[in-house]
Design an enzyme around this catalytic site. Sequence first.
Site, short mmCIF file in Angstrom:
data_model
loop_
_atom_site.label_atom_id
_atom_site.label_comp_id
_atom_site.label_asym_id
_atom_site.label_seq_id
_atom_site.Cartn_x
_atom_site.Cartn_y
_atom_site.Cartn_z
N GLY A 9 -8.13 24.14 20.81
CA GLY A 9 -7.27 23.02 20.46
C GLY A 9 -7.34 21.95 21.53
CB CYS A 10 -4.83 19.45 22.54
SG CYS A 10 -4.52 18.21 23.78
CG PHE A 11 -9.69 18.83 26.36
CD1 PHE A 11 -8.79 17.81 26.57
CD2 PHE A 11 -11.02 18.49 26.15
CE1 PHE A 11 -9.19 16.48 26.60
CE2 PHE A 11 -11.44 17.17 26.18
CZ PHE A 11 -10.51 16.16 26.40
#
Length: 156
Positions: A9-11
């Site tokens: 997902g969002c890093f």
Amino acid sequence: MATAIFGAGCFWGVEAFFEKFEGVIATRVGFMGGHLENPTYTQVKTGETGHAEVVKIDYDPTIITYAELVNIFFEVHDPTSKNKQGVDVGHQYRSVIFYSDESQKFIGEEKIHEWNEKGTFKRPIVTEVVKLSTFYEAEEEHQKYFQKHGTVACGI
């Protein structure tokens, strides 16, 4: 030192989560698995480059093992959600383990089996296990985002 690369997902949030573990020496966020050379964050977030947002983790295997990192990976996101984590939707947010050798591939696949057998999740794990390709580092403004801003603006 050894390296692990995960897409969860969002890093920004994923990087912040991994940084707190003893044995993790360094982290960098970037992109992997797409068809465009040297993509930018703006390009990847459209979902059109094929890349996943990833975290590259350099670690000391005498302190923390690859298997332990894979377990942490499964704790930091929902590996049963295809191309979606929280409010972030798209192929760039897919759950993926990028392996560098057969040992990492085996551990990744074995851990998927173990976590499915444990029944922790209500649905089957959809995490991809893929041979790593070129890692493209994200722009500096995306590195250590949580440390710089005190929050993350993504679904983690």
